[in-house]
Write a protein that holds these residues in place. Structure first.
Motif, PDB file in Angstrom:
ATOM      1  N   SER A 241      -3.389  -8.150  -5.780  1.00  8.79           N
ATOM      2  CA  SER A 241      -4.339  -7.141  -5.288  1.00  8.79           C
ATOM      3  C   SER A 241      -4.865  -7.435  -3.885  1.00  8.79           C
ATOM      4  O   SER A 241      -5.761  -6.741  -3.397  1.00  8.79           O
TER       5      SER A 241
ATOM      6  N   THR B  34      -0.605   0.471 -10.079  1.00  8.77           N
ATOM      7  CA  THR B  34      -1.320  -0.431 -10.973  1.00  8.77           C
ATOM      8  C   THR B  34      -0.345  -0.970 -12.013  1.00  8.77           C
ATOM      9  O   THR B  34       0.501  -0.219 -12.512  1.00  8.77           O
TER      10      THR B  34
ATOM     11  N   ALA C  95      -4.502  -3.633  -9.477  1.00 11.21           N
ATOM     12  CA  ALA C  95      -3.994  -2.790  -8.389  1.00 11.21           C
ATOM     13  C   ALA C  95      -2.974  -3.572  -7.575  1.00 11.21           C
ATOM     14  O   ALA C  95      -3.201  -4.738  -7.239  1.00 11.21           O
TER      15      ALA C  95
ATOM     16  N   LYS D  97      -1.662  -4.178  -4.277  1.00  7.66           N
ATOM     17  CA  LYS D  97      -1.953  -3.980  -2.864  1.00  7.66           C
ATOM     18  C   LYS D  97      -1.160  -4.927  -1.971  1.00  7.66           C
ATOM     19  O   LYS D  97      -1.075  -4.726  -0.760  1.00  7.66           O
TER      20      LYS D  97
END
Length: 461
Positions: A357, A384, A393, A395
């Motif tokens: 994330s 996700t 999440a 990222k």
């Protein structure tokens, strides 16, 4: 003579093929299926045949999707020999016990959450004691040495070039006065591997049972891979991030470590700490050093120069859980190499939970991820993903380099099959990959018999 795929049929994991000749039953591989948890558990826990009725198992190589259900097979009644190359036997001595411990550990972790939710506990598929017991049934046979398996069945291992000890299984079959040479490819190596020898050619094959993992795709060229690896590392370093590399503990981990060693010597990326955080990878690397008979000429030369291809001052191998947990607090750029390659179990899940994330970080895939695995979801671009049942999440940057794959790509598989004039049976590939390779083979040889059987579909040879 009859062959029935009971795994890796129109999917990529769970290799398990039953060969029946003259009343004898021989199982080719006995791997774990990966993917959707409930479906994988059901397929792994229950066999669609009687394990006690098998006469022998022949193992192509040690990867868990080919060997990982052997402890369960013996637990349910199989008492015969398991034939494998010496390197495969040594690797299974590590991998099967590691697989059992991972299952026990993951079950314990999940059961804590289930207990809080008032749910009943789950049981691991098998225990470490089951893995230790099945190792007593292994019989090691070198490449190129024919050996009797059962009445009417003689086998020979030929180098497959896929991983340390991997073999093509040549079976010379006799039944009712008829003879056939049956070849099980196992997993086909690409050739030009930085560590291993090229796959050997096998002559006079009547029937080929062949993998189709990359039957619809081409890999990047070897020459481009190292430059791309450097660019990915340097991008993460500029952001102050970490590079997390999910990797098969055996084969791919050693290959990427060797590649990083050569690239670091060339100064293509800055000096940063590199951690191999997998007890299995650490132990497997020692097994690699015990089997130079599997190495190619270039690695032999590297060894003769008194250099360890898998160790230098930047790299740290981690066994202890406390050391692994300490990596969570590490500040600044670093490279983590951890198993499993499909992100289905092991310490990689903890590293992903702590890094995925953060947009400074990179998750780099260097191998195949079967459909429904966590690795496949990340590569697919899911925003996700669930890790240990909790949502995270995505990222971090995600990247993939196919050139380090141990599997032959579409063109390399076509070249492998080009010398076969008889029927070809395609397994160990998703349905789309098998269909694409089937069509390509039929275009090359119109009228040829190329089959993509469903699971449990019997084929008369």
């Amino acid at each position: 003579m009859q062959l029935t795929p009971f795994g890796a049929a129109r999917i990529t994991t769970g290799s398990r093929h039953l060969l029946e000749v003259g009343g004898k039953k021989i199982l080719l591989d006995c791997g774990l299926r990966e993917g959707k948890r409930a479906d994988a558990w059901e397929k792994n826990a229950r066999f669609p045949f009687d394990p006690a009725a098998l006469d022998a198992v022949i193992l192509s190589h040690a990867h868990i999707d080919h060997s990982g259900n052997l402890p369960n097979l013996a637990k349910q009644g199989f008492q015969g020999n398991i034939y494998a190359t010496p390197a495969t036997r040594d690797l299974c001595g590590l991998m099967l016990i590691d697989s059992a411990k991972i299952q026990e550990s993951d079950a314990a972790f999940v059961n804590k959450r289930r207990a809080r939710q008032g749910l009943p506990p789950v049981e691991p598929l098998y225990a470490a004691a089951d893995a230790e017991r099945v190792l007593r049934q292994f019989v090691s046979i070198d490449y190129g040495r024919p050996f009797p398996v059962a009445d009417g069945v003689t086998a020979t291992f030929r180098d497959a070039g896929h991983m340390l000890g991997s073999a093509q299984v040549v079976l010379d079959l006799r039944e009712a006065g008829e003879t056939k040479r049956f070849l099980f490819s196992g997993d086909v190596g690409r050739g030009r591997n930085s560590i291993l020898r090229d796959p050997e050619a096998v002559e006079n094959v009547d029937v080929l049972l062949m993998e189709s993992t990359y039957g619809s795709r081409l890999h990047e060229e070897f020459q481009a891979a190292d430059g791309e690896l450097c660019r990915i590392i340097n991008r993460a370093v500029e952001r102050g991030g970490k590079i997390v590399i999910p990797s098969f503990a055996v084969g791919r981990a050693q290959q990427i470590v060797y590649a990083l060693h050569l690239l670091r010597e060339s100064n293509c990326f800055p000096k940063i700490p590199i951690f191999v955080d997998s007890p299995l990878s650490v132990n497997a690397t020692e097994v690699f050093r015990l089997h130079p008979e599997c190495f190619n000429a270039e690695l032999h030369e590297f060894l003769h120069q008194k250099r360890n291809p898998f160790g230098w001052e930047d790299i740290t191998y981690i066994r202890e859980v406390s050391q692994s947990m300490a990596l969570n607090e590490l500040q600044g750029p670093a490279i983590f190499i951890s198993a499993s390659g499909m992100c289905e179990a092991g310490r990689i899940l903890h590293h992903l939970r702590n890094t995925i994330s953060d947009p400074r970080n990179t998750v780099l895939f260097i191998g195949y991820c079967a459909e429904h695995t966590l690795g496949h979801q990340i590569l697919r671009g899911d925003a996700t993903v669930k890790i240990f049942g909790e949502p995270f999440a995505v990222k971090a940057e995600t990247a993939k380099i196919d050139a380090y794959s141990g599997h032959a790509d579409r063109n390399e598989l076509l070249a492998y099959a080009a010398r076969i004039t008889g029927p070809i049976i395609l397994v160990h590939g998703e349905a789309e990959a098998g269909l694409a390779l089937q069509m390509a083979l039929r275009e090359i040889e119109p009228g040829s018999e190329v089959l993509t059987p469903a699971e449990g579909e019997a084929i008369v040879l």
